[in-house]
Design a protein around this motif. Structure first.
Motif, mmCIF file in Angstrom:
data_model
loop_
_atom_site.group_PDB
_atom_site.id
_atom_site.type_symbol
_atom_site.label_atom_id
_atom_site.label_comp_id
_atom_site.label_asym_id
_atom_site.label_seq_id
_atom_site.Cartn_x
_atom_site.Cartn_y
_atom_site.Cartn_z
ATOM 1 N N GLY A 1 1.126 2.823 5.032
ATOM 2 C CA GLY A 1 0.469 2.812 6.516
ATOM 3 C C GLY A 1 -0.724 2.329 6.802
ATOM 4 N N GLU A 2 -0.893 1.283 5.487
ATOM 5 C CA GLU A 2 -2.378 0.183 5.680
ATOM 6 C C GLU A 2 -1.732 -1.307 5.933
ATOM 7 O OE1 GLU A 2 -4.905 1.915 3.680
ATOM 8 O OE2 GLU A 2 -4.956 3.121 5.152
ATOM 9 N N LEU B 1 7.279 0.904 10.196
ATOM 10 C CA LEU B 1 6.657 0.546 8.784
ATOM 11 C C LEU B 1 8.040 1.178 8.042
ATOM 12 C CD1 LEU B 1 2.896 0.689 9.769
ATOM 13 C CD2 LEU B 1 4.305 -1.757 8.873
ATOM 14 N N GLY C 1 1.036 -3.866 6.299
ATOM 15 C CA GLY C 1 1.796 -3.934 7.106
ATOM 16 C C GLY C 1 3.081 -4.680 6.466
ATOM 17 N N SER C 2 2.411 -4.866 5.301
ATOM 18 C CA SER C 2 3.654 -5.240 4.118
ATOM 19 C C SER C 2 5.396 -4.426 4.922
ATOM 20 C CB SER C 2 3.782 -5.182 2.621
ATOM 21 O OG SER C 2 2.199 -5.959 2.422
ATOM 22 N N CYS D 1 7.356 2.322 4.945
ATOM 23 C CA CYS D 1 7.192 3.311 4.566
ATOM 24 C C CYS D 1 6.018 4.485 4.859
ATOM 25 C CB CYS D 1 5.878 2.972 4.001
ATOM 26 S SG CYS D 1 4.055 2.794 4.735
ATOM 27 N N CYS E 1 1.034 -1.194 -0.232
ATOM 28 C CA CYS E 1 0.567 -0.423 -0.012
ATOM 29 C C CYS E 1 1.136 1.330 -0.126
ATOM 30 C CB CYS E 1 -0.793 0.342 0.798
ATOM 31 S SG CYS E 1 0.074 0.320 2.625
ATOM 32 N N GLN E 2 2.033 1.008 0.592
ATOM 33 C CA GLN E 2 3.271 2.454 0.778
ATOM 34 C C GLN E 2 2.076 3.718 1.479
ATOM 35 O OE1 GLN E 2 5.349 2.906 -2.037
ATOM 36 N NE2 GLN E 2 4.766 1.678 -3.683
HETATM 37 FE FE1 FES Z 1 2.046 -1.272 3.295
HETATM 38 FE FE2 FES Z 1 4.097 -0.058 4.047
HETATM 39 S S1 FES Z 1 3.724 -0.482 2.351
HETATM 40 S S2 FES Z 1 2.486 -0.528 5.493
#
Ligand code: FES
Length: 122
Positions: A45-46, A100, A48-49, A102, A42-43
């Protein structure tokens, strides 16, 4: 100048990069610029990757400890952030171990960033 060493389980060896003022954004942006394989989706913050473990290597007080609200929620849901760790970050300037990429804004300090290469796994 920020000095960031990336240590990924999915990397052949650690890579240290330097970021000067004006070149500092998120940790994920810095990683992407240097082709560091931190997983992301997602880049924002949602998802968690982009979970990473950050170790501060300077003797001085850590600077990049401000958690975004999204980061607090996502890390809490993933079991990587407790209420006590949030309080320590906000009241005692003690950084939480997991972040995170991002959401983490790179500051003028020396850090080591560990990640597994598996989304959401440190
Ligand atoms: Fe989704 Fe960082 S890329 S929380």
């Amino acid at each position: 100048m920020a000095t960031v060493t990336f240590a990924g389980v999915n990397m052949e060896k650690d890579v240290t990069v330097y970021a000067v003022a004006g070149d500092t954004g998120t940790l994920l942006a810095l990683a992407k610029k240097h082709a560091i394989p931190i997983p992301f989706q997602c880049q924002d913050g949602e998802c968690g990757s982009c979970l990473v473990k950050v170790t501060y290597l300077d003797a001085k007080t850590p600077m990049a400890i401000d958690l975004t609200e999204k980061e607090k929620v996502t890390l809490s849901i993933n079991g990587k952030l407790t209420k006590e760790l949030v309080e320590a970050a906000e009241n005692a300037h003690r950084p939480p171990p997991y972040r995170l990429a991002c959401q983490f804004i790179v500051r003028d300090e020396t850090i080591r960033v560990q990640f597994s290469g598996e989304p959401g796994v440190e």
